[in-house]
Write a protein that holds these residues in place. Structure first.
Motif, PDB file in Angstrom:
ATOM      1  N   PHE A 182       0.834  -1.201   0.000  1.00 48.23           N
ATOM      2  CA  PHE A 182       0.000   0.000   0.000  1.00 48.23           C
ATOM      3  C   PHE A 182       0.870   1.253   0.000  1.00 48.23           C
ATOM      4  N   ALA A 183       1.898   1.271   0.868  1.00 51.50           N
ATOM      5  CA  ALA A 183       2.790   2.426   0.932  1.00 51.50           C
ATOM      6  C   ALA A 183       3.525   2.620  -0.391  1.00 51.50           C
ATOM      7  N   ASP A 184       3.943   1.499  -1.021  1.00 48.95           N
ATOM      8  CA  ASP A 184       4.640   1.597  -2.316  1.00 48.95           C
ATOM      9  C   ASP A 184       3.729   2.200  -3.375  1.00 48.95           C
ATOM     10  N   VAL A 185       2.510   1.693  -3.455  1.00 47.43           N
ATOM     11  CA  VAL A 185       1.556   2.193  -4.455  1.00 47.43           C
ATOM     12  C   VAL A 185       1.246   3.667  -4.213  1.00 47.43           C
ATOM     13  N   LEU A 186       1.032   4.021  -2.956  1.00 44.95           N
ATOM     14  CA  LEU A 186       0.705   5.403  -2.613  1.00 44.95           C
ATOM     15  C   LEU A 186       1.866   6.337  -2.952  1.00 44.95           C
ATOM     16  N   GLU A 187       3.058   5.880  -2.611  1.00 46.66           N
ATOM     17  CA  GLU A 187       4.254   6.685  -2.890  1.00 46.66           C
ATOM     18  C   GLU A 187       4.427   6.915  -4.388  1.00 46.66           C
ATOM     19  N   LYS A 188       4.228   5.847  -5.181  1.00 49.30           N
ATOM     20  CA  LYS A 188       4.364   5.954  -6.629  1.00 49.30           C
ATOM     21  C   LYS A 188       3.273   6.850  -7.217  1.00 49.30           C
ATOM     22  N   ALA A 189       2.048   6.693  -6.739  1.00 48.32           N
ATOM     23  CA  ALA A 189       0.933   7.486  -7.257  1.00 48.32           C
ATOM     24  C   ALA A 189       1.123   8.974  -6.949  1.00 48.32           C
ATOM     25  N   LEU A 190       1.611   9.266  -5.772  1.00 51.58           N
ATOM     26  CA  LEU A 190       1.848  10.663  -5.406  1.00 51.58           C
ATOM     27  C   LEU A 190       2.962  11.270  -6.245  1.00 51.58           C
ATOM     28  N   ALA A 191       3.989  10.476  -6.513  1.00 53.97           N
ATOM     29  CA  ALA A 191       5.099  10.971  -7.328  1.00 53.97           C
ATOM     30  C   ALA A 191       4.631  11.363  -8.725  1.00 53.97           C
ATOM     31  N   GLU A 192       3.613  10.673  -9.217  1.00 52.45           N
ATOM     32  CA  GLU A 192       3.130  10.946 -10.568  1.00 52.45           C
ATOM     33  C   GLU A 192       2.262  12.205 -10.654  1.00 52.45           C
ATOM     34  N   VAL A 193       1.689  12.644  -9.534  1.00 48.86           N
ATOM     35  CA  VAL A 193       0.768  13.789  -9.599  1.00 48.86           C
ATOM     36  C   VAL A 193       1.252  14.995  -8.801  1.00 48.86           C
ATOM     37  N   VAL A 194       2.383  14.877  -8.121  1.00 49.12           N
ATOM     38  CA  VAL A 194       2.806  15.934  -7.217  1.00 49.12           C
ATOM     39  C   VAL A 194       3.027  17.259  -7.941  1.00 49.12           C
ATOM     40  N   ASP A 195       3.424  17.202  -9.213  1.00 47.93           N
ATOM     41  CA  ASP A 195       3.682  18.434  -9.961  1.00 47.93           C
ATOM     42  C   ASP A 195       2.538  18.825 -10.893  1.00 47.93           C
ATOM     43  N   VAL A 196       1.453  18.094 -10.836  1.00 49.04           N
ATOM     44  CA  VAL A 196       0.324  18.392 -11.711  1.00 49.04           C
ATOM     45  C   VAL A 196      -0.444  19.594 -11.169  1.00 49.04           C
TER      46      VAL A 196
END
Length: 421
Positions: free
Chosen positions: A18-32
């Motif tokens: 869960f933490a891995d998925v959340l971390e990856k998902a946040l990395a993809e949208v943090v600059d959007v």
């Protein structure tokens, strides 16, 4: 032929995944940039992300509740200390979060389950846990269970503020027969605590004024508050919501208005109700020379050692709470007050028939709350008669005797004050 061995990889824990998925998902949208979203999309995201963040925090709190071994591993007293140090978050906040985590994971698991399922927002959980923890210790487990379940139901329809009020009365809802007895015990205990805490302290400030601080039980405190509010509420408010003295234009704060009301209360105490001191009725004397009393210049000495201006002494001479000791040129006592200097109850009633408010132009303080004032100063030989009897509230009575103000009496029964230039 050599044998070959195969090792089965250790499965990753779902929470780690869960933490891995959340971390990856946040990395993809943090600059959007969300500015290009439509209003409908923003509304949808806010509705979805707010409970999701609460759920994610609920999962984290479950990990916190199970991580005392982390504290032991690093020689910390609590895991909150380790979390605060590692993540640079506020230590007090980390400890509050751990306390909430332990409550949701141990004492109130139904509420904890509601948080992780998304049914209960974390803000709701905090106030619910606080209410449940404040239940009397003698309450049995069945009543506690009913209280927790009912607050969980209330969380479906009410926010944190309403849940605070519902939590305060939850015992009356799930067990009214128990609530009545507990409320009585709580009130009796609160009254006993309040009585033991009753105190009054005062100290003399450098300018000679006294600073008071105290604690009163609820009943006496409510009485004092009611009296002060009643004495201060008639003051005219301006458009900004504050108080303005109609005669001088001076802005008054709420603290000043209440202070004036309290001073008015003290100034109009009946000496007959003040008890005795040394076998004699309580009295306050002011020592002043005849010249200073008549001219209103110089100073006077109270029997309690404080020094006041002669002008202040002239104003107090209108009231029954002070006895002037007037000295001649050789300091011999010329006068220890005259009963005739005080307007009688009959005279006040007669004046009340024609005067309904403080006679200062624009002041709305009721006449019944006002002080009696001599138009021709008593200190100058003025008579205590109906013709020279005027009403002024405590605030304006003080101003009338303040030499910085010019007092004008008008035929229509009003008084105006003007600051001298």
């Amino acid at each position: 032929m050599f044998g070959m061995s195969y090792s089965t990889p250790t499965p990753r824990h779902p929470l780690v995944e869960f933490a891995d998925v959340l971390e990856k998902a946040l990395a993809e949208v943090v600059d959007v940039d969300p500015a290009y979203l439509s209003t409908e999309q923003k509304s949808d995201l806010l509705r979805r992300l707010t409970p999701l963040v609460s759920q994610a925090e609920g999962v984290r709190l479950r990990v916190v509740a199970a991580s005392e071994d982390v504290a032991a591993e690093h020689a910390d007293k609590r895991v909150a200390d380790w979390v605060a140090r590692q993540t640079r978050c506020d230590k007090r906040a980390a400890h509050a979060q751990q306390s909430l985590a332990e409550a949701l994971d141990g004492r109130w698991t139904r509420i904890g389950g509601g948080v992780t399922s998304g049914r209960v927002h974390l803000d709701q959980a905090r106030v619910i846990v606080r209410a449940l923890d404040q239940l009397p210790p003698q309450i049995g487990p069945e009543v506690r269970r009913l209280a927790e379940e009912q607050l969980l139901v209330f969380a479906d329809d009410f926010g944190p503020r309403d849940l605070v009020k519902l939590g305060e009365r939850i015992l009356a809802y799930v067990a009214p027969e128990v609530a009545d007895a507990e409320e009585l015990k709580a009130l009796e205990a609160a009254e006993r605590r309040a009585e033991t805490r009753t105190r009054l302290t005062y100290k003399t400030r450098p300018d000679g004024s006294l600073e008071y601080s105290g604690i009163l039980p609820p009943v006496e405190g409510a009485i004092l508050k009611t009296v002060i509010d009643a004495k201060s509420s008639p003051r005219r408010r301006d458009t900004a919501g504050g108080w303005t003295d109609p005669a001088t234009g001076q802005r008054l704060t709420a603290h000043q208005v209440r202070g004036e009301a309290f001073r008015d209360l003290i100034a109009n105490l009946d000496p007959q109700d003040l008890g005795q001191h040394g076998g004699k009725p309580v009295s306050v004397f002011v020592t002043i020379t005849h010249r200073e009393l008549t001219e209103g210049l110089g100073t006077a000495q109270l029997s309690t050692a404080e020094t006041i201006t002669a002008g202040h002494a002239r104003r107090l001479a209108c009231n029954a709470g002070l006895i002037p000791a007037v000295l001649g040129t050789k300091s011999e006592v010329l006068d220890l007050g005259r009963t005739a200097r005080l307007h009688t109850p009959a005279q006040r009633k007669a004046r009340l028939l024609t005067t309904t408010e403080c006679q200062i132009d624009g002041c709305t303080v009721p006449a019944a709350w006002c002080e009696s004032h001599h138009r021709d100063p008593w200190a100058n030989g003025g008579k205590t008669n109906h013709k020279d009897h005027w009403f002024a509230c405590a605030w304006h009575h003080h101003k009338i005797h303040d030499p910085r103000y010019q007092t004008t009496y008008h035929p229509n029964g009003t008084i105006t004050l003007h600051r001298r230039t």
